[in-house]
Design a protein around this motif. Sequence first.
Motif, PDB file in Angstrom:
ATOM      1  N   VAL A   1       0.837  -1.201   0.000  1.00 43.59           N
ATOM      2  CA  VAL A   1       0.000   0.000   0.000  1.00 43.59           C
ATOM      3  C   VAL A   1       0.872   1.250   0.000  1.00 43.59           C
ATOM      4  N   SER A   2       1.953   1.256   0.773  1.00 37.56           N
ATOM      5  CA  SER A   2       2.862   2.418   0.803  1.00 37.56           C
ATOM      6  C   SER A   2       3.466   2.674  -0.571  1.00 37.56           C
ATOM      7  N   LYS A   3       3.890   1.604  -1.268  1.00 42.43           N
ATOM      8  CA  LYS A   3       4.468   1.765  -2.605  1.00 42.43           C
ATOM      9  C   LYS A   3       3.419   2.283  -3.582  1.00 42.43           C
ATOM     10  N   ALA A   4       2.196   1.765  -3.501  1.00 43.81           N
ATOM     11  CA  ALA A   4       1.132   2.220  -4.401  1.00 43.81           C
ATOM     12  C   ALA A   4       0.811   3.693  -4.154  1.00 43.81           C
ATOM     13  N   LYS A   5       0.778   4.106  -2.887  1.00 38.92           N
ATOM     14  CA  LYS A   5       0.527   5.524  -2.581  1.00 38.92           C
ATOM     15  C   LYS A   5       1.633   6.403  -3.148  1.00 38.92           C
ATOM     16  N   ASP A   6       2.894   5.968  -2.989  1.00 38.98           N
ATOM     17  CA  ASP A   6       4.017   6.750  -3.507  1.00 38.98           C
ATOM     18  C   ASP A   6       3.919   6.902  -5.025  1.00 38.98           C
ATOM     19  N   ARG A   7       3.603   5.776  -5.729  1.00 38.83           N
ATOM     20  CA  ARG A   7       3.445   5.851  -7.185  1.00 38.83           C
ATOM     21  C   ARG A   7       2.320   6.812  -7.560  1.00 38.83           C
ATOM     22  N   HIS A   8       1.227   6.749  -6.824  1.00 41.28           N
ATOM     23  CA  HIS A   8       0.078   7.624  -7.097  1.00 41.28           C
ATOM     24  C   HIS A   8       0.466   9.094  -6.932  1.00 41.28           C
ATOM     25  N   PHE A   9       1.128   9.425  -5.819  1.00 42.08           N
ATOM     26  CA  PHE A   9       1.479  10.823  -5.575  1.00 42.08           C
ATOM     27  C   PHE A   9       2.505  11.323  -6.589  1.00 42.08           C
ATOM     28  N   THR A  10       3.463  10.473  -7.006  1.00 46.68           N
ATOM     29  CA  THR A  10       4.448  10.859  -8.007  1.00 46.68           C
ATOM     30  C   THR A  10       3.759  11.151  -9.335  1.00 46.68           C
ATOM     31  N   LEU A  11       2.847  10.262  -9.728  1.00 47.42           N
ATOM     32  CA  LEU A  11       2.104  10.455 -10.967  1.00 47.42           C
ATOM     33  C   LEU A  11       1.222  11.702 -10.885  1.00 47.42           C
ATOM     34  N   TYR A  12       0.584  11.924  -9.743  1.00 43.18           N
ATOM     35  CA  TYR A  12      -0.266  13.101  -9.548  1.00 43.18           C
ATOM     36  C   TYR A  12       0.561  14.383  -9.716  1.00 43.18           C
ATOM     37  N   GLU A  13       1.752  14.430  -9.107  1.00 45.53           N
ATOM     38  CA  GLU A  13       2.601  15.637  -9.211  1.00 45.53           C
ATOM     39  C   GLU A  13       3.031  15.872 -10.653  1.00 45.53           C
ATOM     40  N   LYS A  14       3.374  14.787 -11.386  1.00 53.25           N
ATOM     41  CA  LYS A  14       3.777  14.924 -12.788  1.00 53.25           C
ATOM     42  C   LYS A  14       2.625  15.486 -13.622  1.00 53.25           C
ATOM     43  N   ILE A  15       1.413  14.941 -13.429  1.00 52.19           N
ATOM     44  CA  ILE A  15       0.247  15.418 -14.186  1.00 52.19           C
ATOM     45  C   ILE A  15      -0.066  16.863 -13.829  1.00 52.19           C
ATOM     46  N   ALA A  16       0.038  17.229 -12.559  1.00 52.89           N
ATOM     47  CA  ALA A  16      -0.229  18.614 -12.141  1.00 52.89           C
ATOM     48  C   ALA A  16       0.778  19.565 -12.782  1.00 52.89           C
TER      49      ALA A  16
END
Length: 193
Positions: free
Chosen positions: A151-166
């Motif tokens: 879950v921690s790895k999935a959250k990190d991937r999500h936040f990294t992708l979110y920052e890139k898209i933003a």
Amino acid sequence: MHVLQSVTILVALIIGVVQCDVSHVLGGIIVQEEISTIPPPPKPYAFSYAAGRHPGHVDRTHSEVSDGSGTVKGSFSYVDPRNQVRTVEYIADAHGFYPRLSHLQKSPQQTEAVERASQKHFALYAKIAAEHANPHYQHVEASLPRDTVAVSKAKDRHFTLYEKIAQDHARIAAEREAERLAFEATSEVTLLH
């Protein structure tokens, strides 16, 4: 034109006669109708029907009998959403309405698994009730669940992708704003006089 005037006068006379007071003709007698509010005595009857949602299919029935003295006995059945037939028998008289539900008369078969689950439930209930009855009982707030490694790895991937898209959206918005400003700077403004 004479016909129209004659018809108008005739209609006016008819309206006048309908609206006139004729109590002097009746000698001052006021005629009133008496309206009875007493219901008629009950009559014996019986009916029965069966119905369904399509031809040849019966999913509800109703039958009722009155003895003529105010007592009504009947029953109705229907198929519930679980495809179970439910029947309600009833008696209605001067003292009230008394239904008897057939599906509440029968208790479900008590299996060994149901018995064990029931005992476990009541034991837990008794334990909680005893804890809450204790005046020194202190409620402990439940802690939030901890994230697993996955879950921690999935959250990190999500936040990294979110920052890139933003960042991409911010870059695109800045480019479009620059294009709009450049277009306005190079466009001629024509004023209409």
